[in-house]
Design an enzyme around this catalytic site. Structure first.
Site, PDB file in Angstrom:
ATOM      1  N   CYS A   2       0.825  -1.205   0.000  1.00  0.00           N
ATOM      2  CA  CYS A   2       0.000   0.000   0.000  1.00  0.00           C
ATOM      3  C   CYS A   2       0.866   1.264   0.000  1.00  0.00           C
ATOM      4  O   CYS A   2       1.856   1.349   0.735  1.00  0.00           O
ATOM      5  CB  CYS A   2      -0.953   0.058   1.174  1.00  0.00           C
ATOM      6  SG  CYS A   2      -2.186  -1.254   1.200  1.00  0.00           S
ATOM      7  N   ARG A  27       6.697  -1.605  -3.414  1.00  0.00           N
ATOM      8  CA  ARG A  27       6.115  -2.061  -2.155  1.00  0.00           C
ATOM      9  C   ARG A  27       5.147  -3.230  -2.354  1.00  0.00           C
ATOM     10  O   ARG A  27       4.803  -3.917  -1.404  1.00  0.00           O
ATOM     11  CB  ARG A  27       5.374  -0.901  -1.471  1.00  0.00           C
ATOM     12  CG  ARG A  27       6.277   0.250  -1.078  1.00  0.00           C
ATOM     13  CD  ARG A  27       5.468   1.486  -0.702  1.00  0.00           C
ATOM     14  NE  ARG A  27       4.814   1.335   0.577  1.00  0.00           N
ATOM     15  CZ  ARG A  27       5.271   1.848   1.713  1.00  0.00           C
ATOM     16  NH1 ARG A  27       6.418   2.500   1.723  1.00  0.00           N
ATOM     17  NH2 ARG A  27       4.606   1.706   2.831  1.00  0.00           N
ATOM     18  N   TRP A  74      -2.736  -3.141  -1.501  1.00  0.00           N
ATOM     19  CA  TRP A  74      -2.494  -4.570  -1.338  1.00  0.00           C
ATOM     20  C   TRP A  74      -3.668  -5.097  -0.541  1.00  0.00           C
ATOM     21  O   TRP A  74      -3.901  -4.688   0.591  1.00  0.00           O
ATOM     22  CB  TRP A  74      -1.174  -4.801  -0.606  1.00  0.00           C
ATOM     23  CG  TRP A  74      -0.774  -6.237  -0.497  1.00  0.00           C
ATOM     24  CD1 TRP A  74      -0.203  -7.012  -1.457  1.00  0.00           C
ATOM     25  CD2 TRP A  74      -0.899  -7.065   0.674  1.00  0.00           C
ATOM     26  NE1 TRP A  74       0.041  -8.272  -0.970  1.00  0.00           N
ATOM     27  CE2 TRP A  74      -0.376  -8.346   0.326  1.00  0.00           C
ATOM     28  CE3 TRP A  74      -1.399  -6.874   1.954  1.00  0.00           C
ATOM     29  CZ2 TRP A  74      -0.342  -9.399   1.227  1.00  0.00           C
ATOM     30  CZ3 TRP A  74      -1.366  -7.929   2.855  1.00  0.00           C
ATOM     31  CH2 TRP A  74      -0.836  -9.168   2.485  1.00  0.00           C
ATOM     32  N   ASN A  99      -3.863   3.351   4.330  1.00  0.00           N
ATOM     33  CA  ASN A  99      -2.976   2.215   4.570  1.00  0.00           C
ATOM     34  C   ASN A  99      -3.259   1.689   5.968  1.00  0.00           C
ATOM     35  O   ASN A  99      -3.456   2.481   6.899  1.00  0.00           O
ATOM     36  CB  ASN A  99      -1.503   2.614   4.504  1.00  0.00           C
ATOM     37  CG  ASN A  99      -1.044   2.956   3.105  1.00  0.00           C
ATOM     38  OD1 ASN A  99      -1.777   2.784   2.132  1.00  0.00           O
ATOM     39  ND2 ASN A  99       0.173   3.461   3.002  1.00  0.00           N
ATOM     40  N   GLY A 100      -3.210   0.364   6.147  1.00  0.00           N
ATOM     41  CA  GLY A 100      -3.399  -0.202   7.478  1.00  0.00           C
ATOM     42  C   GLY A 100      -4.660  -1.038   7.558  1.00  0.00           C
ATOM     43  O   GLY A 100      -5.270  -1.396   6.551  1.00  0.00           O
ATOM     44  N   GLU A 478      16.213 -19.802   3.861  1.00  0.00           N
ATOM     45  CA  GLU A 478      16.115 -18.666   2.932  1.00  0.00           C
ATOM     46  C   GLU A 478      15.995 -19.157   1.493  1.00  0.00           C
ATOM     47  O   GLU A 478      15.218 -18.603   0.695  1.00  0.00           O
ATOM     48  CB  GLU A 478      17.331 -17.760   3.105  1.00  0.00           C
ATOM     49  CG  GLU A 478      17.451 -16.632   2.079  1.00  0.00           C
ATOM     50  CD  GLU A 478      16.317 -15.622   2.133  1.00  0.00           C
ATOM     51  OE1 GLU A 478      16.270 -14.776   1.233  1.00  0.00           O
ATOM     52  OE2 GLU A 478      15.466 -15.681   3.049  1.00  0.00           O
ATOM     53  N   LYS A 482      12.826 -18.322  -0.991  1.00  0.00           N
ATOM     54  CA  LYS A 482      12.963 -17.676  -2.296  1.00  0.00           C
ATOM     55  C   LYS A 482      12.256 -18.485  -3.380  1.00  0.00           C
ATOM     56  O   LYS A 482      11.574 -17.935  -4.236  1.00  0.00           O
ATOM     57  CB  LYS A 482      14.442 -17.505  -2.656  1.00  0.00           C
ATOM     58  CG  LYS A 482      15.144 -16.407  -1.905  1.00  0.00           C
ATOM     59  CD  LYS A 482      14.613 -15.039  -2.308  1.00  0.00           C
ATOM     60  CE  LYS A 482      14.856 -14.015  -1.205  1.00  0.00           C
ATOM     61  NZ  LYS A 482      13.950 -14.115  -0.071  1.00  0.00           N
ATOM     62  N   GLU A 485       8.448 -18.231  -2.946  1.00  0.00           N
ATOM     63  CA  GLU A 485       7.947 -16.874  -3.176  1.00  0.00           C
ATOM     64  C   GLU A 485       7.706 -16.582  -4.646  1.00  0.00           C
ATOM     65  O   GLU A 485       6.682 -16.001  -5.007  1.00  0.00           O
ATOM     66  CB  GLU A 485       8.960 -15.845  -2.649  1.00  0.00           C
ATOM     67  CG  GLU A 485       8.878 -15.532  -1.180  1.00  0.00           C
ATOM     68  CD  GLU A 485       9.883 -14.472  -0.783  1.00  0.00           C
ATOM     69  OE1 GLU A 485       9.469 -13.502  -0.121  1.00  0.00           O
ATOM     70  OE2 GLU A 485      11.076 -14.588  -1.123  1.00  0.00           O
ATOM     71  N   HIS A 501      13.809 -37.896  10.915  1.00  0.00           N
ATOM     72  CA  HIS A 501      12.758 -37.760  11.933  1.00  0.00           C
ATOM     73  C   HIS A 501      11.420 -37.343  11.320  1.00  0.00           C
ATOM     74  O   HIS A 501      10.583 -36.765  12.016  1.00  0.00           O
ATOM     75  CB  HIS A 501      13.192 -36.754  13.008  1.00  0.00           C
ATOM     76  CG  HIS A 501      14.375 -37.206  13.791  1.00  0.00           C
ATOM     77  ND1 HIS A 501      14.339 -38.268  14.679  1.00  0.00           N
ATOM     78  CD2 HIS A 501      15.662 -36.765  13.801  1.00  0.00           C
ATOM     79  CE1 HIS A 501      15.526 -38.453  15.216  1.00  0.00           C
ATOM     80  NE2 HIS A 501      16.359 -37.544  14.701  1.00  0.00           N
ATOM     81  N   LYS A 600       6.208  -5.847  -0.831  1.00  0.00           N
ATOM     82  CA  LYS A 600       7.602  -5.586  -0.465  1.00  0.00           C
ATOM     83  C   LYS A 600       7.727  -5.089   0.966  1.00  0.00           C
ATOM     84  O   LYS A 600       8.547  -5.560   1.734  1.00  0.00           O
ATOM     85  CB  LYS A 600       8.192  -4.555  -1.435  1.00  0.00           C
ATOM     86  CG  LYS A 600       9.663  -4.239  -1.180  1.00  0.00           C
ATOM     87  CD  LYS A 600      10.525  -5.451  -1.434  1.00  0.00           C
ATOM     88  CE  LYS A 600      11.974  -5.207  -1.151  1.00  0.00           C
ATOM     89  NZ  LYS A 600      12.761  -6.432  -1.286  1.00  0.00           N
TER      90      LYS A 600
END
Length: 605
Positions: A2, A27, A74, A99-100, A478, A482, A485, A501, A600
């Protein structure tokens, strides 16, 4: 996540609003819109495509005005659809962007519906627009001050009224909002980047502030309604780094910028000294007896890596917490702990909230590792280390992560030095290795052609496992993040010793298993774990050091990194994982820079 841009001027502000939205695209968003005051009426254009499509709409309709607001959304409440896109109108009199998240929107919606307001969207934002309209009695600034007292949750809003030309009112609580000061014109934005090239005179609104923007003045009141003086800062936002240049995607560009970004982050670091983290660092580092790291997503994995480093070298105990969980559980505060927040944007809502919770618990020694010097995180923390990754546009973080690791390794060495656990010889050797990092990373980037061949195999899969041991386990996490995503392949990461396990049940010849195999003390145990995979028909894809004595064979595919890098090895090993994710996504045809459902800068909880 946003973005807001607003303006009051004596010129057509449409190009400023549209350019501001373009600068906020990094963003993440799924719809966008602009509203303007035009000949005594409210006019708007909205789109569920990109800002470029919105710009075409505006050009076709000739939309222009002197007062207006714009937004990239968003989706939280309501699907990504035109009727849910901002700006929202109320009775063709009030235009508002937000925003929010408003937590009491259901209660307010019921109240306003009973008063005859008809809701056209499923958003919590439309509730605010109707509330402002309901309370409006001729003065928008007074009205917004009344309205925000009814709101529970986080918000940054910008609003204007059909009946008051040349006036925009903003308010913030829990979401960032800034004012841009011009000559005979003033601006609002959620990010200084949005106003680059328009003004470099920036005012950072504080929690609870409400601001009145007119042509010749900016008037701010605080949460108690009292006049507030906020400093005007000269902020030079460099935008050249946001140009794509010869690369196909920003993610690719940012992967290849890492030698430069790390070099810039280390610029001026001639020796290890507490002053790298601020003037207060030495007495605080001397006093603290533990470290608490708060972060989310990729930054959380950087924190997990730092735990291995700090406990190994500085001998200081470290806890790493997912910020979105930390504030909602009973924890045992330690006033002698150093609280470290990690955030690329410095506006991550969960991490900011966790930081405030830690301070409320009496943990007052705070440090942030952040890529944005003007962010809320930097202003909130006692100390800061600013990474110099430059603008990172791709949603999947790459260069921000590697520069965070560099900053955290510097923190490790500094704590060790202050605690008397770092000799001059060790310091010199570590600094030598760090200065060599850009060259070493450039060599790792040269592996791209081999990784492209692997990506063609991965593109046909729907699941993958990533394995690592010790300080390379967070790097496996990580790498899995990636891949999921941007390629939408389901990927999980495990410490390699945990394979037997449970996860071993998933291994078949259709399950690629990515293994990080540095030549360290755990290598032989890792080889045993790899044999467990091969015995079940699994396909191994191994990133090995040059001297790790792992060879390619049937079902074992090996790419060798040029050198073993000791404690700094995680920084090198993450590079090929980034490239693997990028080229797999490329082969699958996904939107690499703007993956579905993600943003983002995550500015809501």
């Amino acid at each position: 996540m946003c973005g807001i841009v607003g303006a009051v001027a004596q010129r057509n502000i449409t190009p400023i609003l549209v350019e501001g939205l373009k600068r906020l695209e990094y963003r993440g968003y799924d719809s966008c819109g602009v509203a303007l005051h035009v000949d005594g009426q409210l006019r708007r254009a909205r789109s569920t495509a990109r800002v470029a499509e919105l710009e075409q709409q505006i050009a076709q309709t000739g939309l222009a005005g002197f007062t207006g607001i714009a937004h990239t959304r968003w989706a939280t409440h309501g699907a990504p659809a035109s009727h849910n896109a901002h700006p929202h109108f109320s009775r063709e009199r009030i235009a508002l962007v937000h925003n929010g998240i408003i937590e009491n929107h259901d209660e307010l919606r019921a109240e306003l519906s009973a008063l005859g307001y008809v809701f056209e969207s499923q958003t919590d934002t439309e509730v605010i627009a109707h509330l402002v309209d309901h309370l409006y009695a001729g003065d928008l600034f007074d009205t917004v001050q009344q309205a925000v007292k009814r709101l529970t949750g986080a918000y940054a809003i910008a609003v204007f009224c059909r009946d008051e030309p040349h006036r925009v009112v903003g308010a913030r609580h829990g979401s960032p909002l800034i004012v841009g000061v011009g000559r005979g014109e003033n601006f609002l934005a959620s990010d200084a980047m949005a106003l680059a090239g328009t003004t470099d005179q920036i005012v950072y609104l504080e929690e609870g502030d409400v601001v009145d923007l007119q042509l010749q003045r900016v008037w701010i009141v605080d949460a108690q309604g009292k006049p507030a003086r906020r400093a005007v800062n000269t902020v030079h936002v460099h935008t050249g780094a946001a140009e794509l240049g010869p690369y196909r995607h920003y993610m690719q560009k940012e992967i290849f910028e890492q030698p430069r970004a790390i070099g810039d982050t280390l610029e001026g670091v001639k020796t290890i000294m507490p002053e790298l983290f601020g003037d207060k660092a030495f007495p605080i580092f001397k006093q603290i007896d533990s470290v608490l790291i708060l972060a989310c997503g990729t930054s959380y994995y950087a924190g997990l890596t730092a735990k291995y480093w700090i406990e190994s070298v500085a001998k200081v105990p470290v806890n790493v917490e997912i910020a979105s969980e930390y504030r909602y559980r009973d924890s045992v505060p330690n006033p002698n702990a150093l609280v470290v927040t990690i955030s690329q944007s410095g506006e991550t809502a969960d991490t900011l909230a966790a930081l405030k919770h830690a301070r409320a618990q009496g943990m007052l020694h705070t440090l942030t590792v952040c890529n944005v010097a003007t962010s809320a995180m930097v202003r909130e923390c006692e100390m800061a280390f600013i990474t110099r990754a430059g603008v990172e546009v791709g949603v999947a973080s790459t260069k921000a992560f590697s520069t965070q690791l560099v900053a955290l390794f510097l923190l490790t060495l500094t704590l060790a030095q202050v605690k008397g656990r770092l000799s001059e010889e060790q310091e010199a050797e570590y600094l030598k290795q760090m200065r060599h990092l850009p060259v070493a990373i450039a060599s790792a980037l040269a592996l791209e052609p081999q990784i492209i061949a692997w990506a063609d195999d991965f593109a046909r899969k729907e699941n993958a496992l990533f394995l690592g041991r010790g300080m390379h386990y967070p790097i496996a996490l990580e790498g899995a993040l990636k891949l999921k995503e941007i390629s939408y392949i389901h990927a999980e990461a495990y410490p390699a010793g945990e394979l037997k396990h449970g996860p071993l049940a998933l291994v078949t010849e259709e399950m690629p298993v990515v293994t990080i195999a540095p030549n360290d003390a755990l290598l032989e145990k890792l080889k045993s774990n790899m044999q467990e995979v091969r015995a079940r028909g699994g396909q191994l894809y191994v990133f090995a050091d040059a001297d790790s004595r792992i060879t390619s064979s049937e079902g074992v595919h090996v790419i060798r990194l040029p050198e073993h890098y000791g404690l700094l090895s995680p920084i090198l090993h993450v590079i090929p994982l980034q490239l693997l994710a990028y080229h797999t996504a490329l082969a699958r045809g996904t939107d690499v820079d703007k993956p579905r459902n993600l943003a983002k800068s995550v500015t809501v909880e």
